[in-house]
Design an enzyme around this catalytic site. Sequence first.
Site, PDB file in Angstrom:
ATOM      1  N   VAL A 148       0.976  -1.278  -0.039  1.00  0.00           N
ATOM      2  CA  VAL A 148       0.095   0.070  -0.043  1.00  0.00           C
ATOM      3  C   VAL A 148       0.912   1.266   0.058  1.00  0.00           C
ATOM      4  O   VAL A 148       1.704   1.480   0.894  1.00  0.00           O
ATOM      5  CB  VAL A 148      -1.112   0.144   1.195  1.00  0.00           C
ATOM      6  CG1 VAL A 148      -1.830   1.344   1.201  1.00  0.00           C
ATOM      7  CG2 VAL A 148      -1.717  -1.193   1.262  1.00  0.00           C
ATOM      8  N   LYS A 149       0.631   1.923  -0.952  1.00  0.00           N
ATOM      9  CA  LYS A 149       1.402   3.416  -1.176  1.00  0.00           C
ATOM     10  C   LYS A 149       0.789   4.498  -0.776  1.00  0.00           C
ATOM     11  O   LYS A 149      -0.358   4.758  -0.921  1.00  0.00           O
ATOM     12  CB  LYS A 149       1.734   3.470  -2.609  1.00  0.00           C
ATOM     13  CG  LYS A 149       3.000   4.403  -3.136  1.00  0.00           C
ATOM     14  CD  LYS A 149       3.405   4.249  -4.265  1.00  0.00           C
ATOM     15  CE  LYS A 149       4.707   4.868  -4.931  1.00  0.00           C
ATOM     16  NZ  LYS A 149       4.595   5.018  -6.241  1.00  0.00           N
TER      17      LYS A 149
END
Length: 221
Positions: free
Chosen positions: A82-83
């Site tokens: 997850v960025k």
Amino acid sequence: MKLFIDSANIDEIKEVAGWGVVSGVTTNPSLIAKEGKDFKSTILQICRIIEGPVSAEVLSLRTEDMIKDGREYSSWHPNIVVKLPMSEQGIKATKILSNDGIKTNITLVFSANQALLAALAGATFISPFIGRIEDTGHEGMSIIEEIRTIFDHYVFDTQIITASIRSPQHVTMAAKIGSDISTIPHKILKQMFKHPLTESGIKQFSEDWQSLSSYKVPQGV
Ligand code: E4P
């Protein structure tokens, strides 16, 4: 240093996967938008091509929404990272997602202090953007050196992804400094193969070999 491709283009990702030296993918909203296809199905398609971390960026700006989206993305595939943006909200969300065992990548890092905050929040990766610093007329690579020193000093597990790479020289410099990963556009990955002496050498070897194979042993010898 590991090499990731910075792309959401399926053809590019398939091509580099075939080389066997690219072990992850980073995307961002601009790269996804450029392809004009559905976000989730693009990310899942990428996960099927490269067996390694695939960064998918949250679009919300509120901590609660980032956490909700992050939990959802990570449920799609075990390789999804997850960025999250470097911000108070992003760091808060990172701390909570990291505690849940979800892999995170803090993006838009432009200073060593931002990297320190991300590491303290338990981020798996941080992405300092070299090219964008240099676009402003400032030297970019020294931030990687600063972060490497800080992470080694305190033995942080957070991995440095040198991002926003504009040239093969950036890749060499990142490797010399000890960046864990460089995420590289397709065009620059292709340029990394090239050297004029390699090309002329291959041509020369091939021509010399062909002249030898056309040589006929004279009769009676
Ligand atoms: C990294 O995660 C980003 O997607 C990327 O490297 C940004 O690069 P750019 O500055 O060329 O857009």
